[in-house]
Motif scaffolding. Structure first.
Motif, PDB file in Angstrom:
ATOM      1  N   PHE A 246       0.859  -1.179   0.000  1.00  0.00           N
ATOM      2  CA  PHE A 246       0.000   0.000   0.000  1.00  0.00           C
ATOM      3  C   PHE A 246       0.898   1.232   0.000  1.00  0.00           C
ATOM      4  N   ALA A 247       0.837   2.040  -1.044  1.00  0.00           N
ATOM      5  CA  ALA A 247       1.609   3.286  -1.124  1.00  0.00           C
ATOM      6  C   ALA A 247       0.631   4.450  -1.048  1.00  0.00           C
ATOM      7  N   GLU A 248       0.843   5.359  -0.118  1.00  0.00           N
ATOM      8  CA  GLU A 248      -0.142   6.415   0.117  1.00  0.00           C
ATOM      9  C   GLU A 248      -0.107   7.535  -0.913  1.00  0.00           C
ATOM     10  N   CYS A 249       0.902   7.559  -1.795  1.00  0.00           N
ATOM     11  CA  CYS A 249       0.907   8.538  -2.878  1.00  0.00           C
ATOM     12  C   CYS A 249       1.725   7.998  -4.039  1.00  0.00           C
ATOM     13  N   ASP A 250       1.613   8.636  -5.195  1.00  0.00           N
ATOM     14  CA  ASP A 250       2.319   8.168  -6.382  1.00  0.00           C
ATOM     15  C   ASP A 250       3.815   8.437  -6.318  1.00  0.00           C
ATOM     16  N   GLY A 251       4.233   9.477  -5.570  1.00  0.00           N
ATOM     17  CA  GLY A 251       5.660   9.682  -5.369  1.00  0.00           C
ATOM     18  C   GLY A 251       6.264   8.485  -4.666  1.00  0.00           C
ATOM     19  N   THR A 252       5.562   7.998  -3.655  1.00  0.00           N
ATOM     20  CA  THR A 252       5.968   6.774  -2.972  1.00  0.00           C
ATOM     21  C   THR A 252       5.953   5.595  -3.934  1.00  0.00           C
ATOM     22  N   ALA A 253       4.888   5.513  -4.752  1.00  0.00           N
ATOM     23  CA  ALA A 253       4.752   4.403  -5.696  1.00  0.00           C
ATOM     24  C   ALA A 253       5.919   4.338  -6.673  1.00  0.00           C
ATOM     25  N   GLN A 254       6.410   5.494  -7.117  1.00  0.00           N
ATOM     26  CA  GLN A 254       7.552   5.496  -8.036  1.00  0.00           C
ATOM     27  C   GLN A 254       8.760   4.825  -7.392  1.00  0.00           C
ATOM     28  N   GLY A 255       8.985   5.105  -6.111  1.00  0.00           N
ATOM     29  CA  GLY A 255      10.082   4.456  -5.409  1.00  0.00           C
ATOM     30  C   GLY A 255       9.838   2.983  -5.191  1.00  0.00           C
ATOM     31  N   VAL A 256       8.587   2.624  -4.869  1.00  0.00           N
ATOM     32  CA  VAL A 256       8.245   1.215  -4.666  1.00  0.00           C
ATOM     33  C   VAL A 256       8.490   0.413  -5.939  1.00  0.00           C
ATOM     34  N   ILE A 257       8.020   0.938  -7.066  1.00  0.00           N
ATOM     35  CA  ILE A 257       8.179   0.220  -8.336  1.00  0.00           C
ATOM     36  C   ILE A 257       9.652   0.069  -8.690  1.00  0.00           C
ATOM     37  N   ALA A 258      10.449   1.131  -8.441  1.00  0.00           N
ATOM     38  CA  ALA A 258      11.892   1.024  -8.687  1.00  0.00           C
ATOM     39  C   ALA A 258      12.508  -0.050  -7.801  1.00  0.00           C
ATOM     40  N   GLY A 259      12.057  -0.117  -6.555  1.00  0.00           N
ATOM     41  CA  GLY A 259      12.550  -1.156  -5.656  1.00  0.00           C
ATOM     42  C   GLY A 259      12.153  -2.542  -6.116  1.00  0.00           C
ATOM     43  N   LEU A 260      10.918  -2.686  -6.581  1.00  0.00           N
ATOM     44  CA  LEU A 260      10.448  -3.978  -7.105  1.00  0.00           C
ATOM     45  C   LEU A 260      11.252  -4.380  -8.339  1.00  0.00           C
ATOM     46  N   GLU A 261      11.549  -3.422  -9.193  1.00  0.00           N
ATOM     47  CA  GLU A 261      12.347  -3.722 -10.387  1.00  0.00           C
ATOM     48  C   GLU A 261      13.733  -4.225 -10.016  1.00  0.00           C
ATOM     49  N   SER A 262      14.340  -3.615  -9.021  1.00  0.00           N
ATOM     50  CA  SER A 262      15.681  -4.037  -8.612  1.00  0.00           C
ATOM     51  C   SER A 262      15.683  -5.452  -8.032  1.00  0.00           C
ATOM     52  N   LEU A 263      14.526  -5.881  -7.529  1.00  0.00           N
ATOM     53  CA  LEU A 263      14.405  -7.215  -6.942  1.00  0.00           C
ATOM     54  C   LEU A 263      13.784  -8.218  -7.905  1.00  0.00           C
ATOM     55  N   GLY A 264      13.442  -7.769  -9.120  1.00  0.00           N
ATOM     56  CA  GLY A 264      12.806  -8.655 -10.091  1.00  0.00           C
ATOM     57  C   GLY A 264      11.413  -9.082  -9.685  1.00  0.00           C
ATOM     58  N   MET A 265      10.672  -8.191  -9.019  1.00  0.00           N
ATOM     59  CA  MET A 265       9.362  -8.566  -8.479  1.00  0.00           C
ATOM     60  C   MET A 265       8.208  -7.732  -9.031  1.00  0.00           C
ATOM     61  N   VAL A 266       8.457  -6.959 -10.092  1.00  0.00           N
ATOM     62  CA  VAL A 266       7.376  -6.165 -10.684  1.00  0.00           C
ATOM     63  C   VAL A 266       6.290  -7.087 -11.222  1.00  0.00           C
ATOM     64  N   GLY A 267       5.050  -6.778 -10.889  1.00  0.00           N
ATOM     65  CA  GLY A 267       3.934  -7.602 -11.339  1.00  0.00           C
ATOM     66  C   GLY A 267       3.642  -8.781 -10.431  1.00  0.00           C
ATOM     67  N   LYS A 268       4.608  -9.167  -9.603  1.00  0.00           N
ATOM     68  CA  LYS A 268       4.406 -10.294  -8.691  1.00  0.00           C
ATOM     69  C   LYS A 268       3.749  -9.845  -7.392  1.00  0.00           C
ATOM     70  N   VAL A 269       3.944  -8.576  -7.048  1.00  0.00           N
ATOM     71  CA  VAL A 269       3.366  -8.019  -5.825  1.00  0.00           C
ATOM     72  C   VAL A 269       2.204  -7.099  -6.199  1.00  0.00           C
ATOM     73  N   ILE A 270       1.095  -7.219  -5.499  1.00  0.00           N
ATOM     74  CA  ILE A 270      -0.055  -6.351  -5.715  1.00  0.00           C
ATOM     75  C   ILE A 270       0.257  -4.990  -5.105  1.00  0.00           C
ATOM     76  N   GLY A 271       0.155  -3.926  -5.915  1.00  0.00           N
ATOM     77  CA  GLY A 271       0.486  -2.600  -5.420  1.00  0.00           C
ATOM     78  C   GLY A 271      -0.532  -1.561  -5.841  1.00  0.00           C
ATOM     79  N   GLY A 272      -0.732  -0.570  -5.002  1.00  0.00           N
ATOM     80  CA  GLY A 272      -1.658   0.508  -5.334  1.00  0.00           C
ATOM     81  C   GLY A 272      -1.262   1.798  -4.641  1.00  0.00           C
ATOM     82  N   SER A 273      -1.733   2.911  -5.190  1.00  0.00           N
ATOM     83  CA  SER A 273      -1.349   4.222  -4.655  1.00  0.00           C
ATOM     84  C   SER A 273      -2.424   5.254  -4.966  1.00  0.00           C
ATOM     85  N   ILE A 274      -2.137   6.497  -4.586  1.00  0.00           N
ATOM     86  CA  ILE A 274      -3.091   7.605  -4.728  1.00  0.00           C
ATOM     87  C   ILE A 274      -2.400   8.791  -5.385  1.00  0.00           C
ATOM     88  N   ASP A 275      -2.998   9.380  -6.398  1.00  0.00           N
ATOM     89  CA  ASP A 275      -2.598  10.657  -7.002  1.00  0.00           C
ATOM     90  C   ASP A 275      -2.943  10.773  -8.480  1.00  0.00           C
TER      91      ASP A 275
END
Length: 343
Positions: A246-275
């Motif tokens: 759960f990301a409370e804003c899209d600025g946070t989401a941008q960092g989360v997605i970058a983190g998921l990419e570095s771990l090879g987990m994009v699309g494997k984790v359910i994620g959502g945000s606001i903005d």
């Protein structure tokens, strides 16, 4: 979702007297975020001071201020924006400096809901009306009008949407999640978080009669990508079985997605945000991100300035105006995503 500039709608004093919050929301939905409001020059002679909690590093805040300036210019009002640089002490000092300039109205995006109350008391004593935008102010501040998104409702709808995706994937037992907020003590962050938990749990209760949501970590990313990326990397390294973020804003989401990419987990984790940033909407379209709740800063910037001018002219305005905040999923993203949008 219209991003082109249409002819600004103009309302008479009699029309404003009859209009309610839902009427203004309908207008906002119809004209989109870039179209200005009101008759050109109708605010000539008025001076507005705008105390903004921060700018650097936030595309959201930059667009909030940009649209506020454009609306003021259209209406013929003078607007002065002072950046608090995300510091409570600076915002309080800024307010005292602004007061000496004797503006006709103050617009404030507070860095902290209570820290600015003492300074705002001086504005009330001077008869200067206060308008709050984006971030919640303690009710003791007694603003004339608050323009924002409904934090609890946005969180609730986000939690509901991610719970729906969990059920689609067959997650009905323990669900491990990471929640990343804004600032500690920030009412926006608190209410979004409360809404997220309420929405997620409610759908699970309705559909399965139970909910075993396990928040393995709740942290604050300061609404920014960089700290949110590190939080994501650290938490998912320690808990690789996390299923939801759960990301409370899209600025946070941008960092989360970058983190998921570095771990090879994009699309494997359910994620959502606001903005509703176009970069995140594109990720939703691609299936990299599950849901995004629209909360366009341009709506907030222009409507708060418009309402301030109308109040100064003696016209009726709402005490609270929540902008339209629909939920966007992969099925509906094409309606809202536009690569040419300025936000």
């Amino acid at each position: 979702y219209p991003i082109q500039r249409l002819e600004p709608p103009v309302f008479t004093k009699e029309q404003l007297e009859e209009m309610g919050v839902e009427d203004f929301r309908k207008v906002a939905e119809e004209i989109g975020p870039e179209t200005l409001i009101g008759a050109q020059g109708e605010g000539k002679g008025f001076k507005i001071a705008f105390s903004q909690r921060g700018l650097a590093g936030s595309e959201w805040w930059e667009n909030l201020v940009r649209k506020a300036k454009e609306e003021a210019e259209w209406l013929g009002a003078e607007i002065t924006v002072i950046d608090a640089d995300r510091r409570e002490d600076k915002q309080m000092a800024d307010l005292l400096s602004i007061l000496a300039q004797k503006p006709d109205a103050l617009v404030i995006n507070p860095q902290h809901p209570t820290a600015v109350l003492q300074a705002l008391g001086k504005f009330k004593a001077a008869g200067i009306p206060i308008f709050v935008v984006n971030s919640d102010l303690d009710p003791r501040g007694e603003p004339v009008c608050f323009v924002s998104g409904d934090s609890f409702e946005m969180g609730y709808n986000l939690g509901w949407a991610l719970a729906e995706e969990c059920l689609k994937r067959g997650f009905t037992e323990e669900i491990k999640a990471l929640e990343i907020g804004g600032f500690p003590g920030d009412l926006v962050s608190l209410r979004r978080r409360q809404g997220i938990m309420a929405g997620f749990n409610e759908l699970m209760f309705q559909k399965t009669g139970k909910c075993h949501l396990n928040i393995v970590s709740q942290q604050f990313g300061n609404w920014l990508p960089e700290p949110s990326m590190k939080i994501t990397q650290d938490v998912l390294t320690a808990h690789p079985d996390v299923q939801v973020i759960f990301a409370e804003c899209d600025g946070t989401a941008q960092g989360v997605i970058a983190g998921l990419e570095s771990l090879g987990m994009v699309g494997k984790v359910i994620g959502g945000s606001i903005d509703g940033r176009k970069q995140i909407l594109q990720r939703v379209m691609n299936g990299d991100w599950t849901a995004d709740v629209m909360q366009d800063p341009r709506h907030q910037g222009k409507w708060v300035v418009y309402f301030a001018i109308q109040h100064l002219k003696g016209n009726k305005i709402p005490s609270t105006f929540y902008i339209p905040t629909p939920v966007v999923t992969k099925e509906t993203a094409a309606k809202y995503y536009n690569p040419d949008s300025l936000y």
